[in-house]
Write an enzyme that holds these catalytic residues in place. Structure first.
Site, PDB file in Angstrom:
ATOM      1  N   ASN A   9       0.871  -1.179   0.000  1.00  0.00           N
ATOM      2  CA  ASN A   9       0.000   0.000   0.000  1.00  0.00           C
ATOM      3  C   ASN A   9       0.906   1.226   0.000  1.00  0.00           C
ATOM      4  O   ASN A   9       1.506   1.549   1.020  1.00  0.00           O
ATOM      5  CB  ASN A   9      -0.889  -0.045   1.260  1.00  0.00           C
ATOM      6  CG  ASN A   9      -1.714   1.219   1.416  1.00  0.00           C
ATOM      7  OD1 ASN A   9      -1.778   2.058   0.515  1.00  0.00           O
ATOM      8  ND2 ASN A   9      -2.348   1.356   2.567  1.00  0.00           N
ATOM      9  N   LYS A  11       0.107   4.241  -0.314  1.00  0.00           N
ATOM     10  CA  LYS A  11      -0.542   5.424   0.291  1.00  0.00           C
ATOM     11  C   LYS A  11      -0.324   6.655  -0.588  1.00  0.00           C
ATOM     12  O   LYS A  11      -0.369   6.551  -1.806  1.00  0.00           O
ATOM     13  CB  LYS A  11      -0.043   5.622   1.723  1.00  0.00           C
ATOM     14  CG  LYS A  11      -0.230   4.351   2.566  1.00  0.00           C
ATOM     15  CD  LYS A  11      -0.050   4.554   4.042  1.00  0.00           C
ATOM     16  CE  LYS A  11      -0.278   3.228   4.761  1.00  0.00           C
ATOM     17  NZ  LYS A  11      -0.217   3.334   6.211  1.00  0.00           N
ATOM     18  N   HIS A  95      -9.652   1.326   4.573  1.00  0.00           N
ATOM     19  CA  HIS A  95      -8.415   1.449   5.336  1.00  0.00           C
ATOM     20  C   HIS A  95      -8.658   2.359   6.541  1.00  0.00           C
ATOM     21  O   HIS A  95      -9.434   3.318   6.461  1.00  0.00           O
ATOM     22  CB  HIS A  95      -7.311   2.021   4.444  1.00  0.00           C
ATOM     23  CG  HIS A  95      -5.967   1.954   5.099  1.00  0.00           C
ATOM     24  ND1 HIS A  95      -5.561   2.875   6.032  1.00  0.00           N
ATOM     25  CD2 HIS A  95      -4.950   1.066   4.967  1.00  0.00           C
ATOM     26  CE1 HIS A  95      -4.341   2.552   6.450  1.00  0.00           C
ATOM     27  NE2 HIS A  95      -3.949   1.458   5.820  1.00  0.00           N
ATOM     28  N   GLU A  97      -7.044   4.670   7.778  1.00  0.00           N
ATOM     29  CA  GLU A  97      -6.788   6.101   7.535  1.00  0.00           C
ATOM     30  C   GLU A  97      -7.998   6.760   6.877  1.00  0.00           C
ATOM     31  O   GLU A  97      -8.284   7.926   7.115  1.00  0.00           O
ATOM     32  CB  GLU A  97      -5.512   6.264   6.690  1.00  0.00           C
ATOM     33  CG  GLU A  97      -4.266   6.036   7.539  1.00  0.00           C
ATOM     34  CD  GLU A  97      -3.081   5.467   6.780  1.00  0.00           C
ATOM     35  OE1 GLU A  97      -3.055   5.530   5.537  1.00  0.00           O
ATOM     36  OE2 GLU A  97      -2.170   4.933   7.446  1.00  0.00           O
ATOM     37  N   GLU A 165      -5.768  -5.016  10.367  1.00  0.00           N
ATOM     38  CA  GLU A 165      -4.756  -4.002  10.616  1.00  0.00           C
ATOM     39  C   GLU A 165      -5.068  -3.267  11.914  1.00  0.00           C
ATOM     40  O   GLU A 165      -5.863  -2.313  11.918  1.00  0.00           O
ATOM     41  CB  GLU A 165      -4.739  -2.982   9.467  1.00  0.00           C
ATOM     42  CG  GLU A 165      -4.410  -3.587   8.119  1.00  0.00           C
ATOM     43  CD  GLU A 165      -3.757  -2.558   7.192  1.00  0.00           C
ATOM     44  OE1 GLU A 165      -2.666  -2.847   6.682  1.00  0.00           O
ATOM     45  OE2 GLU A 165      -4.329  -1.471   7.000  1.00  0.00           O
ATOM     46  N   GLY A 171       2.176   2.115  10.869  1.00  0.00           N
ATOM     47  CA  GLY A 171       3.138   3.206  10.774  1.00  0.00           C
ATOM     48  C   GLY A 171       3.827   3.545  12.085  1.00  0.00           C
ATOM     49  O   GLY A 171       4.483   4.570  12.202  1.00  0.00           O
ATOM     50  N   SER A 211       3.021  -2.255  10.382  1.00  0.00           N
ATOM     51  CA  SER A 211       4.464  -2.350  10.620  1.00  0.00           C
ATOM     52  C   SER A 211       5.056  -3.716  10.240  1.00  0.00           C
ATOM     53  O   SER A 211       5.922  -4.243  10.932  1.00  0.00           O
ATOM     54  CB  SER A 211       4.811  -1.998  12.070  1.00  0.00           C
ATOM     55  OG  SER A 211       4.454  -0.660  12.349  1.00  0.00           O
TER      56      SER A 211
HETATM   57  P1  PGA Z   1       2.586   0.193   7.681  1.00  0.00           P
HETATM   58  O1  PGA Z   1       1.139   0.410   7.017  1.00  0.00           O
HETATM   59  O2  PGA Z   1       3.137  -1.064   7.104  1.00  0.00           O
HETATM   60  O3  PGA Z   1       3.383   1.420   7.294  1.00  0.00           O
HETATM   61  O4  PGA Z   1       2.367   0.098   9.159  1.00  0.00           O
HETATM   62  C1  PGA Z   1       0.270  -0.651   6.763  1.00  0.00           C
HETATM   63  C2  PGA Z   1      -1.018  -0.146   6.182  1.00  0.00           C
HETATM   64  O5  PGA Z   1      -1.485   0.928   6.605  1.00  0.00           O
HETATM   65  O6  PGA Z   1      -1.623  -0.776   5.279  1.00  0.00           O
END
Ligand code: PGA
Length: 248
Positions: A9, A11, A95, A97, A165, A171, A211
């Site tokens: 992803n 982003k 997601h 976010e 997730e 993150g 992560s």
């Molecule tokens: P990350 O993000 O690997 O940077 O923690 C995962 C995601 O949001 O899909």
């Protein structure tokens, strides 16, 4: 058996030029991999370029969001058939976010899921609890609510991918331990079986996200109900994403 699936992803990262370079780098290292499925989800602006770069490759293309209508006056949104036209196979839906910053709810997640499936694409639906919810002991009830709401009325339950997730792991560098993740993944599969039956539950792939790094992927993948990863930060460089895909 469920084939391991690793999706990147990206982003809101990568210009078109940078996206092309990353896609080429990934092809060079991953085109020979056939025992796992791989996808990358670039920002909308880079989809066409990455589709060109990935033509004939084992790496599939995904988008990060899709609207529920086929077309219309929805400034700033993109319809699922438009993504299909570009050669996308996957769409990330719901997601955290988007839930956190853009008002995504279980209801809108459900509408997007339906639209993605109708366009012949595979939704990767994201669910997961916040730190506050985990500390309050509400992880399972949050997952249940998101599953029930997000998957309501779906006609083709086997054509979807679920990504667990935990919001506190995204993150932050704080990966869920393999046991923590397995506990929730197995619960998700149980819930899925209750609605769609055991056979479908044995087929559906449940990815872990939050992560994921080259050094924790193998331990996560050793868990019986973890079928792959949805990778953010570590998918932005060819070398780290390659190491994650090639976990042993
Ligand atoms: P990350 O993000 O690997 O940077 O923690 C995962 C995601 O949001 O899909």
């Amino acid at each position: 058996m469920r084939k391991p699936f690793i999706a990147g992803n990206w982003k809101m990262y990568k210009s078109v030029a940078e996206a092309r370079i990353l896609a080429r780098g990934l092809r060079a290292q991953l085109d020979a991999v056939s025992d796992r499925e791989i996808a990358v989800c670039p920002p909308m602006t880079a989809l066409v370029a990455v589709a060109e770069e990935l033509k004939g490759s084992m790496i599939a293309l995904g988008a990060q969001n899709a609207h529920w209508e086929k077309q219309g006056a929805f400034t700033g949104e993109v319809a699922a058939p438009m993504l299909a036209e570009l050669g996308c196979r996957y769409v990330i839906v719901g997601h955290s976010e988007r839930r956190q910053y853009f008002g995504e709810t279980d209801e809108t997640v459900n509408k997007r899921m339906q639209a993605v499936l109708s366009a012949g694409l595979v939704p990767i639906v994201c669910i997961g609890e916040t730190l506050q919810e985990r500390e309050a002991g509400a992880t399972f009830s949050v997952i249940e609510r998101q599953m029930k709401g997000g998957l309501k009325g779906l006609a083709a339950p086997t054509g979807i991918v679920i990504a667990y997730e935990p919001v506190w792991a995204i993150g932050t560098g704080k990966t869920a331990t393999p046991d923590q993740a397995q506990e929730v993944h197995s619960h998700i599969r149980k819930l899925y079986a209750q609605t769609f039956g055991d056979a479908a539950a044995q087929q559906v792939r449940i990815l872990y996200g939050g992560s994921v790094k080259p050094d924790n992927m193998s331990a996560l993948m050793s868990q019986p109900d973890i079928d792959g990863g949805l990778v953010g930060g570590a998918s932005l460089e060819a070398d780290s994403f390659t190491k994650i895909v090639r976990y042993s």
